[in-house]
Design a protein around this motif. Structure first.
Motif, short mmCIF file in Angstrom:
data_model
loop_
_atom_site.label_atom_id
_atom_site.label_comp_id
_atom_site.label_asym_id
_atom_site.label_seq_id
_atom_site.Cartn_x
_atom_site.Cartn_y
_atom_site.Cartn_z
N PHE A 1 3.74 0.70 -14.05
CA PHE A 1 3.10 -0.62 -13.90
C PHE A 1 2.43 -1.07 -12.78
N ASP A 2 1.41 -1.45 -12.59
CA ASP A 2 0.91 -2.38 -11.43
C ASP A 2 1.29 -3.67 -11.65
N PRO A 3 2.18 -4.52 -11.05
CA PRO A 3 2.65 -5.77 -11.51
C PRO A 3 1.55 -6.69 -11.40
N MET B 1 6.97 -0.01 -5.84
CA MET B 1 8.25 0.39 -5.42
C MET B 1 8.00 2.07 -5.06
N ASP B 2 8.63 2.57 -4.12
CA ASP B 2 8.29 3.97 -3.66
C ASP B 2 8.89 4.92 -4.60
N VAL C 1 0.38 -15.62 0.05
CA VAL C 1 0.25 -15.09 1.37
C VAL C 1 0.83 -13.87 1.68
N ALA C 2 0.08 -12.85 2.25
CA ALA C 2 0.73 -11.59 2.48
C ALA C 2 1.96 -11.78 3.35
N THR C 3 2.97 -11.43 3.08
CA THR C 3 4.18 -11.04 3.90
C THR C 3 4.61 -9.82 4.34
N THR C 4 4.31 -8.69 3.60
CA THR C 4 5.02 -7.46 3.80
C THR C 4 3.82 -6.37 3.39
N THR C 5 4.27 -5.05 3.52
CA THR C 5 3.38 -4.13 3.04
C THR C 5 4.05 -3.40 2.27
N ASN C 6 3.27 -2.88 1.16
CA ASN C 6 4.13 -2.17 0.08
C ASN C 6 4.37 -0.79 0.44
N VAL C 7 4.71 0.25 -0.46
CA VAL C 7 4.57 1.69 -0.27
C VAL C 7 3.49 2.18 0.05
N GLN C 8 2.36 1.48 -0.55
CA GLN C 8 1.07 2.03 -0.15
C GLN C 8 0.43 1.85 1.06
N GLY C 9 1.14 1.05 1.87
CA GLY C 9 0.85 0.51 3.16
C GLY C 9 -0.27 -0.67 3.21
N GLU C 10 -0.30 -1.36 1.83
CA GLU C 10 -1.12 -2.38 1.56
C GLU C 10 -0.33 -3.65 1.70
N GLU C 11 -1.10 -4.82 2.06
CA GLU C 11 -0.72 -6.08 1.99
C GLU C 11 0.22 -6.41 0.82
N GLN C 12 1.32 -6.99 0.95
CA GLN C 12 1.97 -7.30 -0.28
C GLN C 12 2.35 -8.85 -0.37
N VAL D 1 5.67 -9.16 -5.36
CA VAL D 1 7.25 -8.98 -5.40
C VAL D 1 7.68 -9.54 -6.55
N ILE D 2 7.41 -10.89 -6.78
CA ILE D 2 7.88 -11.52 -7.89
C ILE D 2 7.27 -11.19 -9.34
N ALA D 3 6.28 -10.65 -9.22
CA ALA D 3 5.70 -10.01 -10.60
C ALA D 3 6.51 -8.71 -10.90
N ASN D 4 6.66 -8.05 -9.74
CA ASN D 4 7.33 -6.80 -10.05
C ASN D 4 8.79 -7.21 -10.58
#
Ligand code: AFP
Length: 356
Positions: free
Chosen positions: A114-116, A95-96, A55-66, A71-74
């Motif tokens: 990488f793209d995790p 990561m920014d 489930v999307a919980t946050t947004t990443n540095v790209q402003g996309e749903e994360q 995050v676990i894969a990263n």
């Protein structure tokens, strides 16, 4: 496992022994990456059993749903790859800024981008996702890399690859001498060589693009797609098939197996973004793989691997796959940029030329 089948671990050691300049650090790094992919495969396979992670919980540095799994894969990639003393820094879609190797770990000469978890917007609908990675060499003497040390053209990549978390788990890699696919044999816990020396079929009648963006595409792309849709009733003289998985790793693997063309072209949907896909950890590694398998990869106007990156998360238009189709699209972009008009009758998009 058939006795003669090579494992990923054995393959990378053999490649090191064959290399003109053997480097055990590269072998060790590739081994860490395969271990990380096994852990990510395990996490992804839990699916709805860990529903909250999809489930999307946050947004990443790209402003996309994360998603939590993003995050676990990263975190898995960071933890597995920073301990081996092979890296001096990592960069990730999630990561920014570049990740500095923690002080307690030795530093090495490689950079990992990488793209995790590529395609993670598909997690909740159980569609194949993956991890994409690119290995660069840090400039001599650099132990604390900054952003500009990552900003190397794709031709500088030492190795590139992606993992697939789908009906089966796989890793596809290139070390600069061909493309090889490995399938995870869960009975022995090893990726085993199942797709040696993959080659993209020259001829294809299959293309992949998100057709909902048609009104935002540049005329050369609209022209190409309209011709494909016209099929045997048009200039192509054959019917085409279309796919869109919305997971680049799945699209690229399909193209490696049966040919095709993948397009995420420049569009006018967001004028601040020249494309959706990121250069350093999506376009470049996939372009190295596609070229090594006999295909081609372009923005439509320039070879993707030649681009000098200007920013860590730079986005670029991506057109890659069977060489003849890529070259056709390059020709259409060149004609368009010269102001030449290629009229065509496109029933789906109404009769028009490239300019109206
Ligand atoms: P996510 O990782 O956010 O799902 O994006 C996947 C991706 O970067 C690439 O793998 C797909 O080809 C593309 O985006 C799909 O984009 P659309 O959702 O706009 O079709």
């Amino acid at each position: 496992m058939p006795k003669g089948r090579t494992t990923f671990s054995k393959f990378i050691i053999e490649e090191e022994l064959r290399a003109s300049q053997p480097d055990p650090h590269l072998t060790a790094l590739l081994n860490d990456i395969q271990t990380a992919c096994k852990f990510i495969a395990l996490a992804v396979a839990r699916g709805g059993l860990n529903a909250s992670e999809a489930v999307a919980t946050t947004t990443n540095v790209q402003g996309e749903e994360q998603k939590a799994l993003d995050v676990i894969a990263n975190d898995i990639m960071l933890a597995q790859c920073e301990q081996g003393g092979t890296l001096c820094g990592m960069a990730s879609e999630e990561m920014d800024e570049p990740y500095p190797i923690q002080a307690e770990h030795r530093r090495g000469r490689y950079l990992l981008a990488f793209d995790p978890l590529d395609g993670s917007s598909n997690l909740d609908v159980n569609v194949t996702v993956g991890t994409i990675f690119s290995i660069l060499r840090a400039p001599d003497g650099v132990c604390d890399p900054t952003v500009e040390h990552f900003l190397q053209p794709g031709t500088q990549q030492i190795a590139a690859g992606f993992a697939l978390y789908g009906p089966c788990s796989m890793i596809v890699i290139t070390l600069g001498s061909g493309v090889h696919g490995f399938t995870l044999d869960r009975e022995i816990g090893a990726y085993t060589l199942t797709h040696p020396s993959m080659r993209i079929p020259e001829h294809t009648r299959e293309f992949a693009i998100n057709a909902s963006n048609e009104r935002f595409w540049e005329p050369p792309v609209r022209h190409y797609v309209a011709e494909c849709i016209q099929g045997r009733e048009g200039v192509r003289g054959e019917d085409f098939n279309m796919r869109w998985v919305a997971s680049m790793v799945a699209e690229v693997f399909r193209i490696l197996v049966r040919g095709g063309l993948f397009m995420y072209p420049r569009d006018t949907k967001d004028l601040g973004k020249p494309g959706r896909l990121r250069l350093l950890y999506e376009a470049n590694p996939m372009s190295m793989i596609v070229e090594q398998a006999g295909g081609a990869a372009t923005t439509g106007r320039e070879r993707l691997l030649d681009i000098a990156p200007a920013a860590l998360h730079q986005r670029v238009p991506v057109i890659l796959g069977s060489k003849s189709e890529v070259e056709r699209l390059i020709g259409y972009h060149q004609a368009y940029d010269r102001g030449e008009d290629l009229a065509f009758d496109a029933p789906l998009f109404n009769a028009r030329t490239m300019f109206r």
